[in-house]
Design an enzyme around this catalytic site. Structure first.
Site, PDB file in Angstrom:
ATOM      1  N   TYR A 242       0.925  -1.202   0.120  1.00 31.27           N
ATOM      2  CA  TYR A 242       0.047  -0.223   0.015  1.00 31.27           C
ATOM      3  C   TYR A 242       0.855   1.276   0.065  1.00 31.27           C
ATOM      4  CZ  TYR A 242      -3.456  -3.407   1.461  1.00 31.27           C
ATOM      5  OH  TYR A 242      -4.462  -4.286   1.703  1.00 31.27           O
TER       6      TYR A 242
ATOM      7  N   HIS B  81       0.349 -12.219   1.483  1.00 27.72           N
ATOM      8  CA  HIS B  81      -0.434 -11.190   0.807  1.00 27.72           C
ATOM      9  C   HIS B  81      -0.249 -11.671  -1.063  1.00 27.72           C
ATOM     10  CE1 HIS B  81      -1.229  -6.649   0.085  1.00 27.72           C
ATOM     11  NE2 HIS B  81      -2.234  -7.582  -0.205  1.00 27.72           N
TER      12      HIS B  81
END
Length: 306
Positions: free
Chosen positions: A47, A127
């Site tokens: 992010y 992830h």
């Protein structure tokens, strides 16, 4: 195993998802979440190339009594090319590198802790290992399990936008948590087999993407589904769901937040926000009860499968 609050804050937007967010606005957004009672916070190196982690760590630095999760699988590395294909507004000088090796996992978590300003983390999630499944199971998972034994992390798991690979993790490893994005919502209950397996094995689910990237985020459905223009059949279905909600005095986003929590495997919903106003709007809805008759009518109309 750690306790998981019912509502969490998703840190992708304050990592400049789609567009830049100022540091002041990011801090105000986290502050609004805290003041609204949110005690679960999620972030990732992905992010904003570590920006979300740095901002999250700074905002939580003087606070305690929260649960914090981050992720492994992408290393933030020096780069001479501005990345423009990962939907985050990021500066020149940094890039991403996939790495699900044991060393990569340890390096990733060490870097994340430095950005967060913490000696340990509550939850670490593997992830998006869609194209690296075997390595993630054979190398990333054992590395996280070792870190869990050492107390560097309290719980470990996997976070994905699909349910099939997480189901393998639930069956083949000893993970504690699954973050499932967009696959158990008012519009998409395809992840139900995963949730059933999680409930049977005691693996808890963090339901993210409850608005399916936008289509369920407003009382009148519009916008995107899974980050693309919503297909006409899905838009029509969302409109039908919204009308049924209205008959029960419930808005579409209110129902979208409440629906995943009905399943016994779902411990929390995780809601992203880029501005305090978004947090406050969600907070005004998640605390309102949703009548059980709504779910019965949606099921009778064939609009829910789970």
């Amino acid at each position: 195993m750690i306790d998981l609050p019912r509502v969490g804050f998703g840190g992708a937007p304050i990592g400049n998802l789609y567009q830049a967010v100022s540091g002041e606005q990011a801090r105000a957004t986290v502050d609004a979440a805290w003041d609204s009672g949110v005690r679960l916070y999620d972030t990732a190196p992905h992010y904003g190339l570590g920006l979300s982690e740095r901002r999250m760590g700074a905002a939580l630095a003087e606070r305690s009594g929260y649960v914090l999760s981050t992720k492994v699988g992408r290393l933030v590395v020096p780069s001479q090319v501005r990345e423009d294909d990962e939907i985050f507004d990021v500066p020149v000088g940094l890039g991403r590198e996939w790495d699900f090796s044991a060393d990569g996992v340890r390096d990733s978590l060490e870097d994340s802790l430095a950005r967060l300003g913490l000696p340990e983390i509550d939850i670490a999630l593997i992830h998006d290992p869609d194209d690296h499944v075997e390595q993630a199971i054979a190398e990333a998972y054992p590395a996280l399990a070792e870190l869990r034994e050492q107390g560097v992390v309290k719980a470990i798991g996997v976070g994905m936008n699909q349910w099939q690979v997480p189901l393998r993790f639930v069956r083949e490893t000893g993970i504690d948590v699954v973050m499932l994005a967009g696959r158990y919502t008012l519009l998409d209950q395809s992840g139900l087999p995963l949730l059933e397996e999680c409930a049977e094995r005691g693996v808890r689910v963090l339901a993210a993407g409850v608005f399916n990237s936008g289509l369920l985020a407003t009382p009148a459905p519009s916008g995107t589904f899974d980050y693309a223009p919503a297909p006409a059949p899905l838009l029509d279905r969302a409109v039908r769901i919204a009308k049924t909600c209205e008959r029960h005095g419930v808005t579409l986003p209110q129902a979208a937040m409440a629906f995943p929590l009905r399943h016994p495997a779902v411990a929390s919903i995780v809601l992203g926000a880029r501005a305090p106003e978004e947090v406050l709007a969600n907070a005004a809805l998640w605390s309102r009860p949703v009548p059980g008759d709504l779910w019965l009518e949606l099921a009778d109309e064939g609009l829910l499968t789970g």
